[in-house]
Write a protein that holds these residues in place. Sequence first.
Motif, PDB file in Angstrom:
ATOM      1  N   LEU A 219       0.942  -2.313   5.300  1.00  0.00           N
ATOM      2  CA  LEU A 219       1.022  -2.938   3.977  1.00  0.00           C
ATOM      3  C   LEU A 219       2.223  -2.409   3.187  1.00  0.00           C
ATOM      4  O   LEU A 219       2.596  -1.245   3.301  1.00  0.00           O
ATOM      5  CB  LEU A 219      -0.251  -2.691   3.172  1.00  0.00           C
ATOM      6  CG  LEU A 219      -1.514  -3.421   3.618  1.00  0.00           C
ATOM      7  CD1 LEU A 219      -2.623  -3.207   2.586  1.00  0.00           C
ATOM      8  CD2 LEU A 219      -1.273  -4.894   3.825  1.00  0.00           C
ATOM      9  N   GLU A 220       2.791  -3.280   2.373  1.00  0.00           N
ATOM     10  CA  GLU A 220       3.899  -2.892   1.508  1.00  0.00           C
ATOM     11  C   GLU A 220       3.382  -2.392   0.160  1.00  0.00           C
ATOM     12  O   GLU A 220       2.267  -2.715  -0.262  1.00  0.00           O
ATOM     13  CB  GLU A 220       4.835  -4.087   1.267  1.00  0.00           C
ATOM     14  CG  GLU A 220       5.623  -4.510   2.483  1.00  0.00           C
ATOM     15  CD  GLU A 220       6.649  -5.585   2.141  1.00  0.00           C
ATOM     16  OE1 GLU A 220       6.633  -6.097   0.994  1.00  0.00           O
ATOM     17  OE2 GLU A 220       7.474  -5.917   3.015  1.00  0.00           O
ATOM     18  N   PHE A 221       4.214  -1.595  -0.485  1.00  0.00           N
ATOM     19  CA  PHE A 221       3.973  -1.284  -1.895  1.00  0.00           C
ATOM     20  C   PHE A 221       4.451  -2.498  -2.684  1.00  0.00           C
ATOM     21  O   PHE A 221       5.586  -2.959  -2.516  1.00  0.00           O
ATOM     22  CB  PHE A 221       4.737  -0.026  -2.309  1.00  0.00           C
ATOM     23  CG  PHE A 221       4.204   1.220  -1.650  1.00  0.00           C
ATOM     24  CD1 PHE A 221       3.092   1.871  -2.173  1.00  0.00           C
ATOM     25  CD2 PHE A 221       4.795   1.728  -0.508  1.00  0.00           C
ATOM     26  CE1 PHE A 221       2.585   3.015  -1.563  1.00  0.00           C
ATOM     27  CE2 PHE A 221       4.298   2.870   0.112  1.00  0.00           C
ATOM     28  CZ  PHE A 221       3.188   3.508  -0.416  1.00  0.00           C
ATOM     29  N   THR A 232      -0.254  -0.415  -4.090  1.00  0.00           N
ATOM     30  CA  THR A 232      -0.339  -1.060  -2.788  1.00  0.00           C
ATOM     31  C   THR A 232      -1.781  -1.512  -2.566  1.00  0.00           C
ATOM     32  O   THR A 232      -2.634  -1.346  -3.426  1.00  0.00           O
ATOM     33  CB  THR A 232       0.106  -0.101  -1.666  1.00  0.00           C
ATOM     34  OG1 THR A 232       0.195  -0.814  -0.416  1.00  0.00           O
ATOM     35  CG2 THR A 232      -0.873   1.063  -1.510  1.00  0.00           C
ATOM     36  N   GLY A 233      -2.045  -2.113  -1.395  1.00  0.00           N
ATOM     37  CA  GLY A 233      -3.409  -2.505  -1.053  1.00  0.00           C
ATOM     38  C   GLY A 233      -3.691  -3.983  -1.158  1.00  0.00           C
ATOM     39  O   GLY A 233      -4.830  -4.413  -0.966  1.00  0.00           O
ATOM     40  N   ASP A 234      -2.656  -4.788  -1.465  1.00  0.00           N
ATOM     41  CA  ASP A 234      -2.830  -6.249  -1.541  1.00  0.00           C
ATOM     42  C   ASP A 234      -2.604  -6.820  -0.149  1.00  0.00           C
ATOM     43  O   ASP A 234      -1.478  -6.793   0.351  1.00  0.00           O
ATOM     44  CB  ASP A 234      -1.833  -6.839  -2.541  1.00  0.00           C
ATOM     45  CG  ASP A 234      -2.063  -8.331  -2.786  1.00  0.00           C
ATOM     46  OD1 ASP A 234      -3.044  -8.875  -2.252  1.00  0.00           O
ATOM     47  OD2 ASP A 234      -1.248  -8.937  -3.504  1.00  0.00           O
ATOM     48  N   PRO A 235      -3.634  -7.344   0.505  1.00  0.00           N
ATOM     49  CA  PRO A 235      -3.470  -7.827   1.877  1.00  0.00           C
ATOM     50  C   PRO A 235      -2.679  -9.131   1.925  1.00  0.00           C
ATOM     51  O   PRO A 235      -2.580  -9.842   0.912  1.00  0.00           O
ATOM     52  CB  PRO A 235      -4.918  -8.047   2.341  1.00  0.00           C
ATOM     53  CG  PRO A 235      -5.661  -8.346   1.081  1.00  0.00           C
ATOM     54  CD  PRO A 235      -5.011  -7.515   0.009  1.00  0.00           C
ATOM     55  N   ALA A 346       8.740  -0.683  -4.669  1.00  0.00           N
ATOM     56  CA  ALA A 346       8.181  -1.948  -4.171  1.00  0.00           C
ATOM     57  C   ALA A 346       9.024  -2.428  -3.004  1.00  0.00           C
ATOM     58  O   ALA A 346      10.253  -2.391  -3.043  1.00  0.00           O
ATOM     59  CB  ALA A 346       8.174  -2.983  -5.287  1.00  0.00           C
ATOM     60  N   GLY A 347       8.344  -2.867  -1.950  1.00  0.00           N
ATOM     61  CA  GLY A 347       9.035  -3.291  -0.745  1.00  0.00           C
ATOM     62  C   GLY A 347       9.009  -2.251   0.352  1.00  0.00           C
ATOM     63  O   GLY A 347       9.148  -2.586   1.533  1.00  0.00           O
ATOM     64  N   ASP A 348       8.825  -0.976  -0.006  1.00  0.00           N
ATOM     65  CA  ASP A 348       8.623   0.056   1.007  1.00  0.00           C
ATOM     66  C   ASP A 348       7.248  -0.145   1.634  1.00  0.00           C
ATOM     67  O   ASP A 348       6.399  -0.858   1.086  1.00  0.00           O
ATOM     68  CB  ASP A 348       8.752   1.450   0.398  1.00  0.00           C
ATOM     69  CG  ASP A 348      10.201   1.818   0.083  1.00  0.00           C
ATOM     70  OD1 ASP A 348      11.075   1.478   0.901  1.00  0.00           O
ATOM     71  OD2 ASP A 348      10.446   2.429  -0.969  1.00  0.00           O
ATOM     72  N   LYS A 349       7.049   0.478   2.775  1.00  0.00           N
ATOM     73  CA  LYS A 349       5.865   0.136   3.571  1.00  0.00           C
ATOM     74  C   LYS A 349       5.086   1.369   4.010  1.00  0.00           C
ATOM     75  O   LYS A 349       5.658   2.428   4.302  1.00  0.00           O
ATOM     76  CB  LYS A 349       6.310  -0.645   4.806  1.00  0.00           C
ATOM     77  CG  LYS A 349       5.181  -1.137   5.697  1.00  0.00           C
ATOM     78  CD  LYS A 349       5.704  -1.982   6.856  1.00  0.00           C
ATOM     79  CE  LYS A 349       6.238  -3.309   6.389  1.00  0.00           C
ATOM     80  NZ  LYS A 349       6.569  -4.205   7.527  1.00  0.00           N
ATOM     81  N   ILE A 350       3.747   1.197   4.069  1.00  0.00           N
ATOM     82  CA  ILE A 350       2.869   2.180   4.704  1.00  0.00           C
ATOM     83  C   ILE A 350       2.855   1.872   6.201  1.00  0.00           C
ATOM     84  O   ILE A 350       2.455   0.785   6.608  1.00  0.00           O
ATOM     85  CB  ILE A 350       1.439   2.102   4.142  1.00  0.00           C
ATOM     86  CG1 ILE A 350       1.421   2.514   2.674  1.00  0.00           C
ATOM     87  CG2 ILE A 350       0.498   3.005   4.950  1.00  0.00           C
ATOM     88  CD1 ILE A 350       0.058   2.381   2.016  1.00  0.00           C
ATOM     89  N   GLU A 351       3.309   2.806   6.995  1.00  0.00           N
ATOM     90  CA  GLU A 351       3.295   2.599   8.447  1.00  0.00           C
ATOM     91  C   GLU A 351       1.899   2.861   9.015  1.00  0.00           C
ATOM     92  O   GLU A 351       1.433   2.133   9.898  1.00  0.00           O
ATOM     93  CB  GLU A 351       4.349   3.493   9.101  1.00  0.00           C
ATOM     94  CG  GLU A 351       5.769   3.113   8.681  1.00  0.00           C
ATOM     95  CD  GLU A 351       6.823   4.046   9.243  1.00  0.00           C
ATOM     96  OE1 GLU A 351       6.446   5.078   9.852  1.00  0.00           O
ATOM     97  OE2 GLU A 351       8.021   3.745   9.088  1.00  0.00           O
ATOM     98  N   SER A 352       1.247   3.887   8.502  1.00  0.00           N
ATOM     99  CA  SER A 352      -0.132   4.171   8.923  1.00  0.00           C
ATOM    100  C   SER A 352      -0.787   5.095   7.921  1.00  0.00           C
ATOM    101  O   SER A 352      -0.118   5.833   7.199  1.00  0.00           O
ATOM    102  CB  SER A 352      -0.161   4.817  10.319  1.00  0.00           C
ATOM    103  OG  SER A 352       0.428   6.108  10.275  1.00  0.00           O
ATOM    104  N   ALA A 353      -2.116   5.041   7.885  1.00  0.00           N
ATOM    105  CA  ALA A 353      -2.907   5.959   7.071  1.00  0.00           C
ATOM    106  C   ALA A 353      -4.075   6.433   7.922  1.00  0.00           C
ATOM    107  O   ALA A 353      -4.780   5.607   8.526  1.00  0.00           O
ATOM    108  CB  ALA A 353      -3.405   5.276   5.799  1.00  0.00           C
TER     109      ALA A 353
END
Length: 368
Positions: A219-221, A232-235, A346-353
């Motif tokens: 997911l992106e920020f 973040t957290g908007d699917p 905004a636009g940066d990304k979570i690769e994994s959590a």
Amino acid sequence: MFKIFKSWLNNSLIALLLVTLFLGISTVGWTPSSSAALPAGNAITDGNALLRYALPIDNKPVRQLQASLEDIAAQLRANRRWGAVSKDLSKASRILDKPSQLLAGVPKERQPQAEAWIAELKSGVNELQEVVKTKDKEQVRDQRAKLLSLVSQLEESMVTEFPFEVPAEYSNLPQLKGRATVKVKTNKGDLTVVVDGYSAPVTAGNFVDLVQRGFYDGLEFTRSEESYVLQTGDPPGKDVGFIDPKTGKYRAVPLEVLAQGDKKPTYGITLEDAGRYTDLPVLPFSAFGALALARPETDVNGGSSQIFFFLFEPELTPAGRNLLDGRYSVFGYLTEGKDVLDELKAGDKIESAKVIQGAENLVEPNVA
């Protein structure tokens, strides 16, 4: 979702401060009672310290030990008051000279490990007293951090049971009955957050459950405002939150705020709407990297998967005078990766959590 305008904040802050002055409410009155040993007026802005103070324990000596070590940071900021630092360490040493008082808060089966931590703390305080004589500010900070890490372990060993019953109406939601540590890998580096189920079991449980599902991976920020929030957290798609595959319905999470002095959280209403204008949450918006659940402006119980990091800026939202406190559910704090969080946009990304500690504290819903 979660649109709060800075102009509103500034205007409201001015009004609130005027009311505060009129009512004669002092900064001390807004300081956590558990941190009464800290300098008057010093709101806690360190997430690790807030997590320590939020633990549901009742052992006065260990709180005094913690406060004396926490205070060293304040003294270093105040033109390096080395005499005051030495006094803090002397106080810590006196407390450690009476280990039985500390061990009184530890269950018998955990006392051997606690005794080892106390011995290590005593040795570390003695070493730090010698370091203070050199007036090496950075070395003092590093040694202090190590000692407070030991204090955290000692305090955590004093927690014997979950402190309250979550209302039955939320049994259909996952709950975190304790704490969990989550490592978030982003395209700009790693973040480590500790989420606190002792203070916000439903909100923290929802987050840990979604992390376990891999919901945030990729997911992106989606929103960033300098010195304010990173969200973040908007699917992908039209949905704005998590749709439970078992029910096909939007998972709605209630507003959950544990106020200082309360035995359990308040649900479904802001502290302001409850008339508790001067009450502060156990988990406040006073630290860079406070982690909270976003929600629609008009629905306090409409949060789901969207979360935000608070980018603490003292001039806009001062610690102890923060207009977000009691309006949104804080459920944890960033403990590592401040520089990374500061760079994310905004636009940066979570690769994994991934949950790296405390997954066993997650309690699955009783009802699908």
